[in-house]
Write a protein that holds these residues in place. Structure first.
Motif, PDB file in Angstrom:
ATOM      1  N   ASP A  60       0.816  -1.214   0.000  1.00 59.90           N
ATOM      2  CA  ASP A  60       0.000   0.000   0.000  1.00 59.90           C
ATOM      3  C   ASP A  60       0.849   1.262   0.000  1.00 59.90           C
ATOM      4  OD1 ASP A  60      -2.340  -1.443   0.032  1.00 59.90           O
ATOM      5  OD2 ASP A  60      -2.511  -1.392   2.212  1.00 59.90           O
ATOM      6  N   ASN A  79       0.734   3.980  -2.563  1.00 61.19           N
ATOM      7  CA  ASN A  79      -0.364   4.943  -2.556  1.00 61.19           C
ATOM      8  C   ASN A  79      -0.141   6.070  -1.567  1.00 61.19           C
ATOM      9  OD1 ASN A  79      -1.843   3.670  -4.543  1.00 61.19           O
ATOM     10  ND2 ASN A  79      -2.930   2.380  -3.097  1.00 61.19           N
ATOM     11  N   ASP A  82     -10.284  11.982  -7.718  1.00 61.09           N
ATOM     12  CA  ASP A  82     -10.670  10.863  -6.851  1.00 61.09           C
ATOM     13  C   ASP A  82      -9.568   9.819  -6.884  1.00 61.09           C
ATOM     14  OD1 ASP A  82     -13.169  11.872  -6.067  1.00 61.09           O
ATOM     15  OD2 ASP A  82     -14.076  11.179  -7.932  1.00 61.09           O
ATOM     16  N   SER A  83      -9.195   9.355  -5.699  1.00 64.24           N
ATOM     17  CA  SER A  83      -8.135   8.363  -5.614  1.00 64.24           C
ATOM     18  C   SER A  83      -8.171   7.681  -4.262  1.00 64.24           C
ATOM     19  CB  SER A  83      -6.778   9.041  -5.811  1.00 64.24           C
ATOM     20  OG  SER A  83      -5.738   8.125  -5.593  1.00 64.24           O
ATOM     21  N   ASP A  84      -7.593   6.493  -4.211  1.00 65.65           N
ATOM     22  CA  ASP A  84      -7.440   5.782  -2.944  1.00 65.65           C
ATOM     23  C   ASP A  84      -6.095   6.094  -2.306  1.00 65.65           C
ATOM     24  OD1 ASP A  84      -9.912   4.574  -3.183  1.00 65.65           O
ATOM     25  OD2 ASP A  84      -9.112   2.842  -4.244  1.00 65.65           O
ATOM     26  N   ALA A  85      -5.318   6.951  -2.926  1.00 67.71           N
ATOM     27  CA  ALA A  85      -3.982   7.272  -2.423  1.00 67.71           C
ATOM     28  C   ALA A  85      -4.074   7.973  -1.075  1.00 67.71           C
ATOM     29  CB  ALA A  85      -3.243   8.150  -3.418  1.00 67.71           C
ATOM     30  N   LYS A  86      -3.079   7.748  -0.267  1.00 66.15           N
ATOM     31  CA  LYS A  86      -2.995   8.380   1.045  1.00 66.15           C
ATOM     32  C   LYS A  86      -2.160   9.650   0.893  1.00 66.15           C
ATOM     33  CE  LYS A  86      -4.884   4.610   2.658  1.00 66.15           C
ATOM     34  NZ  LYS A  86      -5.463   3.974   1.503  1.00 66.15           N
TER      35      LYS A  86
END
Length: 86
Positions: free
Chosen positions: A4, A7, A36-40
């Protein structure tokens, strides 16, 4: 969770679409696009570190109250201690 960490980024940027917008290189930027993204994103934790260099209270950034993505191995105390001993 190590996979992960790809990200974990500073900020989100829109994808590059076209380099011909008809504007001079130093023209003012257009309005920001929502990405929009799932990146942290770490930006909310990093910006407040520069507050002591800002003269106005209105310019200063608030640090989020929770810790940033504490499950990443590279920011665990155990990982940092191992790196420091080398």
């Amino acid at each position: 969770m190590a996979e992960d960490s790809d990200n974990l980024i500073y900020d989100l940027r829109p994808s590059f679409e076209d380099d011909e917008d008809g504007k001079d290189a130093d023209a003012k930027p257009t309005e920001a696009k929502k990405v929009d993204s799932d990146a942290k994103v770490l930006k909310p934790w990093i910006l407040p570190t520069g507050n002591k260099f800002l003269s106005s209270e209105e310019e200063k950034y608030m640090r989020p109250t929770h810790e940033p993505f504490s499950y990443f191995p590279i920011i665990q105390p155990e990982f940092i201690m191992v790196i420091g001993k080398q």
